[in-house]
Scaffold this motif. Structure first.
Motif, PDB file in Angstrom:
ATOM      1  N   SER A 230       0.716  -1.134   0.057  1.00 27.96           N
ATOM      2  CA  SER A 230       0.121   0.016  -0.268  1.00 27.96           C
ATOM      3  C   SER A 230       0.883   1.265   0.126  1.00 27.96           C
ATOM      4  CB  SER A 230      -0.904   0.150   1.166  1.00 27.96           C
ATOM      5  OG  SER A 230      -0.116  -0.340   2.460  1.00 27.96           O
ATOM      6  N   THR A 231       2.135   1.058   0.355  1.00 33.75           N
ATOM      7  CA  THR A 231       3.085   2.399   0.173  1.00 33.75           C
ATOM      8  C   THR A 231       4.119   2.211  -1.065  1.00 33.75           C
ATOM      9  OG1 THR A 231       2.844   2.582   2.511  1.00 33.75           O
ATOM     10  CG2 THR A 231       4.883   3.455   1.540  1.00 33.75           C
ATOM     11  N   ASP A 232       3.993   3.061  -1.859  1.00 35.10           N
ATOM     12  CA  ASP A 232       4.835   3.238  -2.957  1.00 35.10           C
ATOM     13  C   ASP A 232       6.358   3.209  -2.595  1.00 35.10           C
ATOM     14  OD1 ASP A 232       5.459   3.311  -5.835  1.00 35.10           O
ATOM     15  OD2 ASP A 232       5.231   5.684  -5.998  1.00 35.10           O
ATOM     16  N   GLY A 233       7.203   2.450  -3.281  1.00 30.50           N
ATOM     17  CA  GLY A 233       8.693   2.310  -2.528  1.00 30.50           C
ATOM     18  C   GLY A 233       8.946   1.141  -1.741  1.00 30.50           C
ATOM     19  N   ILE A 234       7.930   0.659  -1.121  1.00 30.40           N
ATOM     20  CA  ILE A 234       7.883  -0.545  -0.376  1.00 30.40           C
ATOM     21  C   ILE A 234       7.185  -1.643  -1.161  1.00 30.40           C
ATOM     22  CG2 ILE A 234       7.631  -1.625   1.861  1.00 30.40           C
ATOM     23  CD1 ILE A 234       7.751   1.052   3.190  1.00 30.40           C
ATOM     24  N   PHE A 235       8.070  -2.786  -1.106  1.00 28.32           N
ATOM     25  CA  PHE A 235       7.522  -4.003  -1.947  1.00 28.32           C
ATOM     26  C   PHE A 235       7.757  -5.218  -1.071  1.00 28.32           C
ATOM     27  CE2 PHE A 235       9.267  -0.708  -4.579  1.00 28.32           C
ATOM     28  CZ  PHE A 235       8.309  -0.473  -5.447  1.00 28.32           C
ATOM     29  N   VAL A 236       7.106  -6.325  -1.247  1.00 30.74           N
ATOM     30  CA  VAL A 236       6.880  -7.499  -0.398  1.00 30.74           C
ATOM     31  C   VAL A 236       7.012  -8.666  -1.493  1.00 30.74           C
ATOM     32  CG1 VAL A 236       4.361  -7.562  -0.615  1.00 30.74           C
ATOM     33  CG2 VAL A 236       5.648  -8.829   1.333  1.00 30.74           C
TER      34      VAL A 236
END
Ligand code: NAP
Length: 303
Positions: free
Chosen positions: A263-269
């Motif tokens: 849900s946060t641009d720049g953080i991936f999973v």
């Protein structure tokens, strides 16, 4: 400054590091336990393409070597929080802070506990969560394994070569684990399936003496006389360090689709810690590459 900080050095995290480095960016992989993740303790991996049979430890060594040779850095620290700073992120660990361009969460999952009487008391002295690690302590003894997935089935196979008698206790009458492996297990003389049975308590004085069960169909209770209990009832994620920044589902997995975007641009999973149906080495590796490509795209877009 590192371009991508990857939290977790399992198959997903290390694959992400390989892809980040190959894209010409700099990756730092942080894991509080070293590297390898859950697969380290799997004796035989038979479903990773290219290897008809390889130990988890050997496979992990190869992936780690590949990531290191490409220039990825690895650190053993515990990540405690992540904050946004403009288009960058500040990642806090037990050892300090890192300002990075992007973050990939690849924290995997840890063993689920049964939460029954006796489990805590005998943890490490009769109750184990890893047959590969602790199996040899039960040479020639009677043990029970609880669970119906691939881990329980594999653990039962490992233990059938070590223990005198292995009870595989599952709460339903159908296993979740691969049929081929279940069939192989059924042919072992010292393995007994105890189906439709719910564990109620691990019993004993100074040492484990039994596993109390309830037959879920008849309600009848009985106790298996065993010296050890192996719990293999799946995993739970630990994403609390990221809960302020990305959305988690009700079970604590990071919400994301196949594009590995949170849900946060720049953080991936990537890997087992995200919402998904199939948690396998192959899907962890796939997520590693997808998340790395997305992180590189973010960095280029926000430069
Ligand atoms: P899993 O597939 O989630 O299975 C967990 C098992 O524990 C299920 O059978 C479940 O019963 C049972 N269970 C859950 N909570 C329980 C409770 N409170 N009391 C009693 N039983 C309980 O977990 P896993 O076996 O650890 O496997 C995790 C993932 O890794 C899976 O995707 C699996 O395929 C994969 N894996 C793959 C390999 C391989 O391919 N070589 C090896 C190991 C694991 P129900 O069936 O009734 O839900």
């Amino acid at each position: 400054m590192y371009d991508v900080l990857i939290v977790g050095a399992g198959t997903a995290g290390m694959t992400a590091a390989i892809y980040v480095q190959r894209a010409g960016k700099k990756a730092l992989v942080i894991d509080e336990k070293g590297y390898g993740g859950q697969i380290v303790f799997t004796a035989e991996v038979e479903n990773y393409p290219g290897f008809s049979n390889i130990s988890g430890a050997e496979l992990t060594e190869q992936i780690h070597r590949q990531a290191k040779e490409l220039g990825a850095d690895f650190k053993v620290e515990k990540v405690t929080g992540v904050e946004r700073k403009g288009t960058n992120f500040i990642v806090t660990t037990g050892a300090g802070e890192y300002e990075v361009r992007s973050v990939i969460i690849a924290t995997g999952a840890k063993s689920r506990e049964l939460d029954i009487p006796g489990e805590e008391k005998f943890k490490g002295s009769g109750v184990s969560f890893c047959a590969t690690c602790d199996g040899n302590f039960f040479k020639g003894r009677d043990i029970a394994i609880i669970g119906g997935g691939n881990t329980a089935v594999e653990d039962a196979e490992v233990m059938s070569a070590i223990a005198k008698k292995v009870y595989l206790v599952h709460r339903r009458d159908e296993f979740r684990g691969d049929k081929l492996a279940v069939d192989r297990l059924a042919s072992k003389e010292n393995v007994e399936f105890v189906l439709s049975s719910r564990p109620l308590a691990v019993t004993g004085g100074f040492a484990v003496e039994g596993l109390k069960l309830e037959d879920v169909k008849s309600g009848e209770e009985r106790t298996l006389n065993v010296n050890g209990v192996f719990v293999a009832v799946g995993q739970v994620p630990d994403n609390s360090a990221f809960a302020d920044l990305v959305k988690l589902d009700s079970s604590g997995y990071v919400k994301a689709g196949e594009d590995c975007r949170t849900s946060t641009d720049g953080i991936f999973v990537a890997g087992d810690c995200r919402t998904k149906k199939v948690r396998q080495l192959t899907t962890a590796a796939a997520d590693g590459s997808v998340s790395a490509a997305a992180a590189v795209e973010y960095i280029n877009r926000t430069e």
